[in-house]
Scaffold this motif. Structure first.
Motif, short mmCIF file in Angstrom:
data_model
loop_
_atom_site.label_atom_id
_atom_site.label_comp_id
_atom_site.label_asym_id
_atom_site.label_seq_id
_atom_site.Cartn_x
_atom_site.Cartn_y
_atom_site.Cartn_z
N PHE A 237 0.84 -1.21 0.00
CA PHE A 237 0.00 0.00 0.00
C PHE A 237 0.87 1.25 0.00
N GLU A 238 0.52 2.21 -0.86
CA GLU A 238 1.30 3.44 -0.99
C GLU A 238 0.36 4.65 -1.00
N ARG A 239 0.63 5.62 -0.13
CA ARG A 239 -0.14 6.85 -0.07
C ARG A 239 0.53 7.94 -0.90
N PHE A 240 -0.29 8.76 -1.56
CA PHE A 240 0.19 9.91 -2.31
C PHE A 240 -0.44 11.16 -1.69
N GLU A 241 0.37 11.86 -0.90
CA GLU A 241 -0.15 12.94 -0.06
C GLU A 241 -0.60 14.16 -0.85
N ASP A 242 -0.09 14.36 -2.04
CA ASP A 242 -0.43 15.55 -2.82
C ASP A 242 -1.38 15.24 -3.98
N SER A 243 -2.15 14.18 -3.83
CA SER A 243 -3.04 13.75 -4.91
C SER A 243 -4.46 13.52 -4.41
N GLY A 244 -5.38 13.59 -5.36
CA GLY A 244 -6.72 13.13 -5.15
C GLY A 244 -6.87 11.76 -5.78
N HIS A 245 -7.74 11.67 -6.80
CA HIS A 245 -8.03 10.38 -7.45
C HIS A 245 -7.04 10.05 -8.56
N PRO A 247 -3.20 10.11 -8.82
CA PRO A 247 -1.78 10.28 -8.47
C PRO A 247 -0.84 10.15 -9.64
N HIS A 248 -1.20 9.39 -10.66
CA HIS A 248 -0.34 9.26 -11.83
C HIS A 248 -0.25 10.56 -12.63
N LEU A 249 -1.26 11.43 -12.49
CA LEU A 249 -1.24 12.74 -13.14
C LEU A 249 -0.82 13.85 -12.18
N GLU A 250 -1.23 13.75 -10.92
CA GLU A 250 -0.97 14.81 -9.96
C GLU A 250 0.44 14.73 -9.38
N GLU A 251 0.99 13.54 -9.25
CA GLU A 251 2.36 13.35 -8.78
C GLU A 251 3.08 12.38 -9.72
N PRO A 252 3.22 12.73 -11.00
CA PRO A 252 3.73 11.76 -11.97
C PRO A 252 5.16 11.31 -11.71
N VAL A 253 6.02 12.21 -11.25
CA VAL A 253 7.41 11.83 -11.01
C VAL A 253 7.48 10.79 -9.90
N ARG A 254 6.81 11.06 -8.78
CA ARG A 254 6.83 10.10 -7.68
C ARG A 254 6.10 8.82 -8.06
N PHE A 255 4.97 8.95 -8.74
CA PHE A 255 4.24 7.75 -9.15
C PHE A 255 5.11 6.85 -10.01
N ASN A 256 5.79 7.42 -10.99
CA ASN A 256 6.65 6.62 -11.86
C ASN A 256 7.79 5.99 -11.07
N ARG A 257 8.32 6.71 -10.10
CA ARG A 257 9.39 6.16 -9.27
C ARG A 257 8.89 4.98 -8.44
N VAL A 258 7.71 5.12 -7.86
CA VAL A 258 7.13 4.04 -7.05
C VAL A 258 6.83 2.83 -7.92
N LEU A 259 6.28 3.08 -9.10
CA LEU A 259 5.96 1.97 -10.00
C LEU A 259 7.22 1.26 -10.47
N ARG A 260 8.26 2.01 -10.82
CA ARG A 260 9.53 1.39 -11.22
C ARG A 260 10.05 0.49 -10.11
N ALA A 261 10.08 1.02 -8.90
CA ALA A 261 10.62 0.25 -7.77
C ALA A 261 9.81 -1.02 -7.54
N PHE A 262 8.49 -0.91 -7.66
CA PHE A 262 7.64 -2.09 -7.48
C PHE A 262 7.95 -3.15 -8.53
N VAL A 263 8.02 -2.76 -9.80
CA VAL A 263 8.25 -3.73 -10.86
C VAL A 263 9.66 -4.32 -10.74
N HIS A 264 10.65 -3.50 -10.44
CA HIS A 264 12.01 -4.01 -10.30
C HIS A 264 12.13 -4.98 -9.12
N GLY A 265 11.26 -4.83 -8.14
CA GLY A 265 11.31 -5.69 -6.97
C GLY A 265 10.58 -7.01 -7.11
N LEU A 266 9.94 -7.22 -8.25
CA LEU A 266 9.16 -8.46 -8.44
C LEU A 266 10.05 -9.67 -8.60
#
Length: 266
Positions: A237-245, A247-266
């Motif tokens: 579970f990951e919270r995005f403090e500066d987003s509403g519905h 986060p991929h548009l409102e915090e794209p840099v952080r979202f992409n970083r979180v998604l990269r880390a998740f996929v690399h960790g699989l």
């Protein structure tokens, strides 16, 4: 522009990059354009594909097939024709429903992981569900707007989904894409999605899952999204403090970083 015929509908898609496949599933009345920061920002390491559902975006506006189950069947046909395996499905809003419906119908043989972007297990106010955000009266009100006042519908949705009011570019995106979906298709998929309930499906998911929640609660609650993570075995579970519905548009840099880390960790 690339199209692929899936179950009798010409579906528009965009693919960038090469590497492990990520498929992006957009929200209701949206399109893959809502994933532009991911289509461009993740293509250095992944094969990133955005798909427009039938009736949405640049895909064919068919009369039939506008249910979550139908969109999941189209997704299976798309993955099969593209020869995609070990896929990470990233589902935002309705897209999460489509990914869960896909698992229910087809299992996880093709899948490497799932990502839920700010979606609860069901939106409806069922008697045995504490997180519902819409009842029959609210649904009827939205249906009326769909058929009578497109501008008010778009304005209402925009106010609900973003933490901060959308800037001019994002407002143009909202108006352009939501206007592409004909009113009968809007009505069909909004009703079906509102009445969908995946509480019993989530515990059966057997691939790694990342659940992302925006903390602004104009549309829904963090607790309702966290409840999804609690139902899926070993979900992250990951919270995005500066987003509403969105986060991929409102915090794209952080979202992409979180998604990269998740996929690399699989």
């Amino acid at each position: 522009m690339p199209y692929l015929e899936c179950n009798g509908a010409e579906l528009y898609y965009e693919t960038n990059g090469s590497g492990p496949p990520i498929v992006l599933l957009h929200g209701v009345m949206g399109s893959c354009r809502f994933f532009e920061p991911q289509l461009s920002g993740l293509s250095d390491q992944f094969q990133v594909t955005g798909l427009d559902y039938r009736g949405h975006g640049r895909s064919e506006k068919t009369e039939m097939g506008h249910t979550v189950a139908g969109y999941a069947r189209d997704l299976e046909a798309f993955l099969d024709q593209r020869g995609l395996e070990d896929v990470v499905l990233v589902g935002w809003s309705l897209g999460a429903f489509v990914s869960w419906e896909y698992v229910d119908q087809f299992g996880t043989e093709r899948l490497r992981a799932l990502v839920d972007v700010d979606m609860e297990a069901t939106r409806f106010q069922w008697d045995d569900y504490e997180y519902g955000i819409i009842d029959l009266e609210g649904l009827a009100e939205i249906m009326a707007l769909v058929q009578t006042d497109r501008s008010s519908l778009i304005e209402r949705i925009s106010k609900q989904v973003y933490k901060e009011p959308p800037d001019a570019d994002r407002w143009v995106l909202q108006v352009d894409e939501l206007s592409r979906v004909p009113a009968p298709i809007k009505s069909a998929i909004l009703f079906d999605a509102t009445m969908s309930d995946y509480r019993e499906i989530l515990p059966e998911i057997d691939v790694p899952t990342l659940v992302c929640a925006g903390t602004d609660e104009k549309r829904g609650t963090v607790a309702s999204v966290k409840a999804v993570a609690d139902r899926i075995p070993d979900a992250t579970f990951e919270r995005f403090e500066d987003s509403g519905h969105c986060p991929h548009l409102e915090e794209p840099v952080r979202f992409n970083r979180v998604l990269r880390a998740f996929v690399h960790g699989l």
